[in-house]
Design a protein around this motif. Structure first.
Motif, PDB file in Angstrom:
ATOM      1  N   VAL A 108      56.903  44.082  46.029  1.00  0.00           N
ATOM      2  CA  VAL A 108      55.657  44.608  46.572  1.00  0.00           C
ATOM      3  C   VAL A 108      54.470  43.882  45.942  1.00  0.00           C
ATOM      4  O   VAL A 108      54.388  43.735  44.718  1.00  0.00           O
ATOM      5  CB  VAL A 108      55.532  46.118  46.309  1.00  0.00           C
ATOM      6  CG1 VAL A 108      54.211  46.663  46.843  1.00  0.00           C
ATOM      7  CG2 VAL A 108      56.704  46.855  46.941  1.00  0.00           C
ATOM      8  N   THR A 109      53.546  43.416  46.772  1.00  0.00           N
ATOM      9  CA  THR A 109      52.364  42.711  46.293  1.00  0.00           C
ATOM     10  C   THR A 109      51.322  43.700  45.803  1.00  0.00           C
ATOM     11  O   THR A 109      50.987  44.666  46.493  1.00  0.00           O
ATOM     12  CB  THR A 109      51.746  41.865  47.428  1.00  0.00           C
ATOM     13  OG1 THR A 109      52.740  40.968  47.928  1.00  0.00           O
ATOM     14  CG2 THR A 109      50.552  41.083  46.915  1.00  0.00           C
ATOM     15  N   TYR A 110      50.798  43.449  44.598  1.00  0.00           N
ATOM     16  CA  TYR A 110      49.808  44.359  44.012  1.00  0.00           C
ATOM     17  C   TYR A 110      48.913  43.573  43.067  1.00  0.00           C
ATOM     18  O   TYR A 110      49.403  42.827  42.217  1.00  0.00           O
ATOM     19  CB  TYR A 110      50.515  45.490  43.264  1.00  0.00           C
ATOM     20  CG  TYR A 110      49.593  46.418  42.511  1.00  0.00           C
ATOM     21  CD1 TYR A 110      48.743  47.273  43.202  1.00  0.00           C
ATOM     22  CD2 TYR A 110      49.577  46.452  41.129  1.00  0.00           C
ATOM     23  CE1 TYR A 110      47.902  48.136  42.524  1.00  0.00           C
ATOM     24  CE2 TYR A 110      48.749  47.310  40.433  1.00  0.00           C
ATOM     25  CZ  TYR A 110      47.908  48.154  41.140  1.00  0.00           C
ATOM     26  OH  TYR A 110      47.086  48.998  40.464  1.00  0.00           O
ATOM     27  N   ASP A 111      47.597  43.713  43.233  1.00  0.00           N
ATOM     28  CA  ASP A 111      46.625  42.988  42.420  1.00  0.00           C
ATOM     29  C   ASP A 111      46.038  43.916  41.368  1.00  0.00           C
ATOM     30  O   ASP A 111      45.102  44.666  41.631  1.00  0.00           O
ATOM     31  CB  ASP A 111      45.513  42.423  43.314  1.00  0.00           C
ATOM     32  CG  ASP A 111      44.647  41.404  42.579  1.00  0.00           C
ATOM     33  OD1 ASP A 111      44.516  41.526  41.344  1.00  0.00           O
ATOM     34  OD2 ASP A 111      44.104  40.499  43.235  1.00  0.00           O
ATOM     35  N   ARG A 112      46.590  43.878  40.166  1.00  0.00           N
ATOM     36  CA  ARG A 112      46.156  44.785  39.106  1.00  0.00           C
ATOM     37  C   ARG A 112      44.763  44.445  38.605  1.00  0.00           C
ATOM     38  O   ARG A 112      43.981  45.325  38.263  1.00  0.00           O
ATOM     39  CB  ARG A 112      47.167  44.735  37.957  1.00  0.00           C
ATOM     40  CG  ARG A 112      47.034  45.847  36.951  1.00  0.00           C
ATOM     41  CD  ARG A 112      48.330  46.051  36.200  1.00  0.00           C
ATOM     42  NE  ARG A 112      48.793  44.867  35.505  1.00  0.00           N
ATOM     43  CZ  ARG A 112      50.028  44.705  35.034  1.00  0.00           C
ATOM     44  NH1 ARG A 112      50.922  45.658  35.214  1.00  0.00           N
ATOM     45  NH2 ARG A 112      50.394  43.612  34.402  1.00  0.00           N
ATOM     46  N   GLY A 141      50.547  41.410  54.073  1.00  0.00           N
ATOM     47  CA  GLY A 141      51.865  42.008  53.871  1.00  0.00           C
ATOM     48  C   GLY A 141      51.834  43.505  53.723  1.00  0.00           C
ATOM     49  O   GLY A 141      52.792  44.089  53.192  1.00  0.00           O
ATOM     50  N   ARG A 142      50.777  44.148  54.202  1.00  0.00           N
ATOM     51  CA  ARG A 142      50.584  45.572  53.974  1.00  0.00           C
ATOM     52  C   ARG A 142      51.748  46.416  54.499  1.00  0.00           C
ATOM     53  O   ARG A 142      52.235  47.301  53.807  1.00  0.00           O
ATOM     54  CB  ARG A 142      49.277  46.055  54.602  1.00  0.00           C
ATOM     55  CG  ARG A 142      49.086  45.721  56.085  1.00  0.00           C
ATOM     56  CD  ARG A 142      47.841  46.382  56.668  1.00  0.00           C
ATOM     57  NE  ARG A 142      47.913  47.822  56.561  1.00  0.00           N
ATOM     58  CZ  ARG A 142      48.596  48.580  57.408  1.00  0.00           C
ATOM     59  NH1 ARG A 142      49.280  48.022  58.399  1.00  0.00           N
ATOM     60  NH2 ARG A 142      48.623  49.886  57.251  1.00  0.00           N
ATOM     61  N   GLN A 143      52.205  46.152  55.706  1.00  0.00           N
ATOM     62  CA  GLN A 143      53.253  47.002  56.278  1.00  0.00           C
ATOM     63  C   GLN A 143      54.576  46.827  55.541  1.00  0.00           C
ATOM     64  O   GLN A 143      55.294  47.801  55.284  1.00  0.00           O
ATOM     65  CB  GLN A 143      53.430  46.737  57.764  1.00  0.00           C
ATOM     66  CG  GLN A 143      54.289  47.787  58.455  1.00  0.00           C
ATOM     67  CD  GLN A 143      54.182  47.714  59.963  1.00  0.00           C
ATOM     68  OE1 GLN A 143      54.436  46.664  60.544  1.00  0.00           O
ATOM     69  NE2 GLN A 143      53.832  48.821  60.604  1.00  0.00           N
ATOM     70  N   GLN A 144      54.893  45.605  55.160  1.00  0.00           N
ATOM     71  CA  GLN A 144      56.119  45.381  54.398  1.00  0.00           C
ATOM     72  C   GLN A 144      56.004  45.998  53.011  1.00  0.00           C
ATOM     73  O   GLN A 144      56.987  46.539  52.479  1.00  0.00           O
ATOM     74  CB  GLN A 144      56.412  43.882  54.276  1.00  0.00           C
ATOM     75  CG  GLN A 144      57.750  43.576  53.619  1.00  0.00           C
ATOM     76  CD  GLN A 144      58.914  44.220  54.354  1.00  0.00           C
ATOM     77  OE1 GLN A 144      59.053  44.099  55.571  1.00  0.00           O
ATOM     78  NE2 GLN A 144      59.772  44.936  53.617  1.00  0.00           N
ATOM     79  N   ALA A 155      46.333  53.156  48.438  1.00  0.00           N
ATOM     80  CA  ALA A 155      45.456  52.380  49.310  1.00  0.00           C
ATOM     81  C   ALA A 155      45.551  50.894  49.000  1.00  0.00           C
ATOM     82  O   ALA A 155      45.478  50.043  49.895  1.00  0.00           O
ATOM     83  CB  ALA A 155      44.008  52.853  49.168  1.00  0.00           C
ATOM     84  N   ASN A 156      45.732  50.559  47.733  1.00  0.00           N
ATOM     85  CA  ASN A 156      45.841  49.162  47.340  1.00  0.00           C
ATOM     86  C   ASN A 156      47.055  48.496  47.980  1.00  0.00           C
ATOM     87  O   ASN A 156      47.014  47.309  48.330  1.00  0.00           O
ATOM     88  CB  ASN A 156      45.921  49.060  45.809  1.00  0.00           C
ATOM     89  CG  ASN A 156      45.796  47.637  45.316  1.00  0.00           C
ATOM     90  OD1 ASN A 156      46.761  46.880  45.375  1.00  0.00           O
ATOM     91  ND2 ASN A 156      44.623  47.277  44.844  1.00  0.00           N
ATOM     92  N   LEU A 157      48.124  49.249  48.167  1.00  0.00           N
ATOM     93  CA  LEU A 157      49.326  48.685  48.777  1.00  0.00           C
ATOM     94  C   LEU A 157      49.137  48.391  50.256  1.00  0.00           C
ATOM     95  O   LEU A 157      49.852  47.560  50.816  1.00  0.00           O
ATOM     96  CB  LEU A 157      50.497  49.661  48.618  1.00  0.00           C
ATOM     97  CG  LEU A 157      50.960  49.996  47.206  1.00  0.00           C
ATOM     98  CD1 LEU A 157      52.152  50.924  47.268  1.00  0.00           C
ATOM     99  CD2 LEU A 157      51.280  48.746  46.423  1.00  0.00           C
ATOM    100  N   ALA A 158      48.193  49.088  50.885  1.00  0.00           N
ATOM    101  CA  ALA A 158      48.034  49.002  52.335  1.00  0.00           C
ATOM    102  C   ALA A 158      46.941  48.005  52.729  1.00  0.00           C
ATOM    103  O   ALA A 158      46.227  48.213  53.703  1.00  0.00           O
ATOM    104  CB  ALA A 158      47.714  50.382  52.901  1.00  0.00           C
TER     105      ALA A 158
END
Length: 330
Positions: A288-292, A38-41, A31-34
């Motif tokens: 891929v963008t991700y906010d840890r 830039g969710r779709q990429q 869910a975090n990726l979506a």
């Protein structure tokens, strides 16, 4: 009391058009990726990485190809109390893997589990554990820590809802612990790869999964740079086909490359002795963008949500159910 708690299952396809449902845990990795512009990429890149890794492992050489395509479903589990309350409470989310052979047209059932998300686990680790340690003035773990969660999970696996859909028990695959050192055992599996073992007693995560009826083994597959932790019932090496194991490896290694690139996208592979670290500087970031940091903060928010909407209002029923469940298991 076993019939006082029942489960239902719904599924959502995880693809480049996926958007988290209203009841989905926002700390769930997929869910975090979506989220965000830039969710779709993000999703497209992650899914491409999974397919590429699957074909690498399924090929006799390292060239891979594009014979296989992986399809993922998010499995959402709802719990209901048989006390007249017409309410389904979200409790667990896992991933179900499907493998498509684009040459023969065959579809293969993968392994359910993989990623594991639980509101009650957020409550245990983000609310119960910090409160216990604050009261004790130092590190401590309550004697009953994870008991309720473990019993509910095992009750779910024994439920009609689970058995109607899944013939095999789940496998959960996560990162190895940064607080442990791992050493090679000499065991090499043709798909799972080189086995590692912890050099100390089990971690808190191991004990928590143990109460869910799951044991741990650690393997570094061919072409990987760090071992993955596999939590399972039965015999991990004999109960699943090669394609099923490859489906779990390709899916969860991809997620770990995104979430923990310092470990799983490092430029140097783990050696005979290995101590994972999120401070390691020699790694390759993914696209891929991700906010840890945000994810860890949201775990507290959702732990409080579980406390308010699940644990507190149903405490008496849960305590009685857990006590009767223990007696029934003897």
């Amino acid at each position: 009391m076993a019939n006082d708690i029942t489960f239902s299952i719904s599924t959502t396809r995880f693809d480049e058009d996926y958007a988290p449902a209203e009841g989905s845990r926002v700390t769930t990795n997929f869910a975090n990726l979506a989220r965000g512009e830039g969710r779709q990429q993000n999703l497209r890149t992650a899914l491409t990485m999974i397919d590429r890794r699957f074909n690498e492992l399924a090929s006799a050489d390292d060239e891979g190809g594009d014979r296989y395509r992986v399809e993922l479903d998010i499995v959402s589990v709802q719990l209901r109390f048989a006390d007249g309350a017409d309410e389904d409470l979200p409790v667990i989310e896992v991933l179900d893997v499907h493998i498509v052979d684009t040459v023969t047209g065959e579809r293969h059932q993968g392994i359910v589990g993989n990623n594991f998300s639980s509101y009650l686990r957020d409550y245990d680790f983000s609310v119960v554990l910090p409160a216990a340690q604050a009261a004790a003035g130092g590190f401590t773990v309550p004697d009953d820590f994870g008991d309720l969660h473990g019993k509910l999970f095992q009750h779910f696996l024994a439920s009609e809802a689970y058995r109607e859909r899944y013939a095999l028990p789940p496998v959960i695959c996560i990162s190895v612990s940064t607080s442990r050192t791992y050493r090679r055992t000499g065991v090499v599996h043709p798909v799972l790869g080189v086995e590692y073992a912890q050099d100390t007693t089990s971690s808190l995560t191991d004990e928590y999964f143990g109460k869910m009826g799951l044991q741990a083994r650690y393997f570094m597959p061919r072409g990987s740079v760090a071992p993955l932790a596999f939590y399972f019932r039965g015999d991990l090496l004999a109960d699943y086909t090669d394609l099923q194991l490859i489906g779990t490896i390709s899916t969860m290694e991809t997620f770990q490359k995104i979430y923990r690139p310092e470990i799983y996208n490092a430029r140097t592979a783990a050696g005979e002795t290995y101590r994972p670290s999120l401070e390691a500087p020699d790694f390759e970031p993914t696209e891929v963008t991700y906010d840890r940091v945000e994810r860890s903060q949201l775990a507290v928010v959702q732990g409080r949500y579980a406390e308010e909407h699940f644990v507190t209002p149903h405490r008496a029923i849960l305590d009685q159910w857990a006590a009767d469940y223990s007696l029934a298991a003897r």
